[in-house]
Design an enzyme around this catalytic site. Sequence first.
Site, PDB file in Angstrom:
ATOM      1  N   ARG A   1       6.598  20.816  25.187  1.00 35.63           N
ATOM      2  CA  ARG A   1       6.363  22.196  25.445  1.00 35.63           C
ATOM      3  C   ARG A   1       7.695  22.498  26.166  1.00 35.63           C
ATOM      4  O   ARG A   1       8.177  23.747  26.261  1.00 35.63           O
ATOM      5  CB  ARG A   1       5.400  22.127  26.993  1.00 35.63           C
ATOM      6  CG  ARG A   1       3.913  22.341  25.572  1.00 35.63           C
ATOM      7  CD  ARG A   1       2.697  21.948  26.990  1.00 35.63           C
ATOM      8  NE  ARG A   1       1.473  22.435  26.091  1.00 35.63           N
ATOM      9  CZ  ARG A   1       0.493  22.527  26.352  1.00 35.63           C
ATOM     10  NH1 ARG A   1       0.242  21.559  27.346  1.00 35.63           N
ATOM     11  NH2 ARG A   1      -0.585  22.696  25.875  1.00 35.63           N
TER      12      ARG A   1
ATOM     13  N   LYS B   1     -16.239  17.016  21.554  1.00 41.80           N
ATOM     14  CA  LYS B   1     -16.540  17.727  20.861  1.00 41.80           C
ATOM     15  C   LYS B   1     -17.053  19.343  20.469  1.00 41.80           C
ATOM     16  O   LYS B   1     -16.073  19.950  20.606  1.00 41.80           O
ATOM     17  CB  LYS B   1     -16.190  18.492  22.652  1.00 41.80           C
ATOM     18  CG  LYS B   1     -16.369  17.109  23.794  1.00 41.80           C
ATOM     19  CD  LYS B   1     -16.201  17.692  25.142  1.00 41.80           C
ATOM     20  CE  LYS B   1     -16.256  16.804  25.670  1.00 41.80           C
ATOM     21  NZ  LYS B   1     -15.020  15.860  25.877  1.00 41.80           N
TER      22      LYS B   1
ATOM     23  N   GLY C   1      -4.447  19.408  20.706  1.00 43.21           N
ATOM     24  CA  GLY C   1      -3.556  17.862  21.027  1.00 43.21           C
ATOM     25  C   GLY C   1      -3.863  17.091  20.405  1.00 43.21           C
ATOM     26  O   GLY C   1      -2.414  16.314  19.803  1.00 43.21           O
TER      27      GLY C   1
ATOM     28  N   GLY D   1      -7.098  24.741  22.875  1.00 39.61           N
ATOM     29  CA  GLY D   1      -8.380  25.828  23.242  1.00 39.61           C
ATOM     30  C   GLY D   1      -7.950  26.602  22.766  1.00 39.61           C
ATOM     31  O   GLY D   1      -9.078  27.661  22.208  1.00 39.61           O
TER      32      GLY D   1
END
Length: 393
Positions: A36, A197, A350, A374
């Site tokens: 990052r 999820k 990720g 996300g």
Amino acid sequence: MAIRQIDKLDFKDKRILLRLELNVPLKDGKVQDTTRIEQALPTVKFLLKGGASVIIVAHAGRPNGNVVEELRLTEIAKEMEKLLGHKIKKLDEAIGKKVEKEIEKMKPGEIIMLENIRFYPEEEANDIKFSKTLASYADYFVMDAFGTTHRAHASTHGVAEYIPAYAGILVSKEIHALSPLLEQPRRPITLVLGGAKIWSKIGIIKNFIAKADHILLGGGIANTFLYAQGHYVGESLFEKDKVDIAREIMLDCEKNHDQLHLPEDVIVADEMSDDAKTLNVPVTDIEGDAKIFDIGPRTAEKYAQIIKNSQTIFWNGPMGLYEHPPFKKGSETIAKAMAETYGTAIVGGGDSVDCIKRCGYKREDFTHISTGGGASLEFLAGTMLPGIEPLLK
Ligand code: ADP
Ligand code: MG
């Protein structure tokens, strides 16, 4: 999607408040992965070259509005300084008298990094006064933290109310890579969704029911759909409270062009381990306390063919418990197809990015790898993200 970009901005002798995504894994205060930080460098270099002074705002971890010593940005600043080859003055606060003094002294070509912005409860509350204070430090706001664009926080959204906002290079790249999926993508369009999820993926599925030619499901989320379809799933991970929504989605897909694909065969085992005994069974033959940990080879091959025959593919979420080699093959087959397809292949998430790395693929093997899991899901769900909305032309 037309946005204001920094290449159209004259920022010579200007002060820039630059929001970066520097939330890297830290262990004992040390940076474990510099990806990052590296991805943030082009915008910093561009701004310095153009004669600006740069005030970096970033967060690390979840300090929830408290000062957490291990989450100070000091080590991240040091790492960035090394990679950039340019001095960065790291401050121990993000607002206040000391900060103001340092900013007043700044000259073009200088960089200040403010302390972890999430040490302040006002950040996540998108507090007006706090946003105004941050805005008062600079002439322009540059948003380059794509991974945080789905958050309406002071340093991602609020500050843009008070000074002109522009997209940095990374955010521009992400928007250019992702918006074609929403605006006239080349068909066939395929979504590959897995992971653990469902809730984070419902938005994108709903938005693509009318658009996608294929929605391929794997991972833990497929189990909930298999259960909703009436299959016995043993002790597999699934979300009981999401069964109704899964049924609703299946019905909607049937009404459109029946593009939802569920696994036909799966890999089951009793335990999650590197030497687990596995069994490949059709989804109709799951028995006892078996747990589904991967899609089976027949399903993986079918998904791979669809990917190779698609013009636009977006993949988020591994097909199985890829962290353990016995359950990695499904994701590996998908990664291979994504790397080989002639279509536009985009990967987000990720764990998905970690998974393709473990399968031996590089970033260059795909059209685009999103830096925000996300954020990319919410972007493709069709909602206007609070960190992007101020950048629109
Ligand atoms: P991403 O980070 O790419 O968005 P997620 O965080 O949604 O992906 O999900 C990744 C996690 O899902 C991984 O830890 C993986 O082991 C887990 N997972 C995938 N398939 C299964 C499964 N069948 N059962 C349990 N966990 C699974
Ligand atoms: Mg994840």
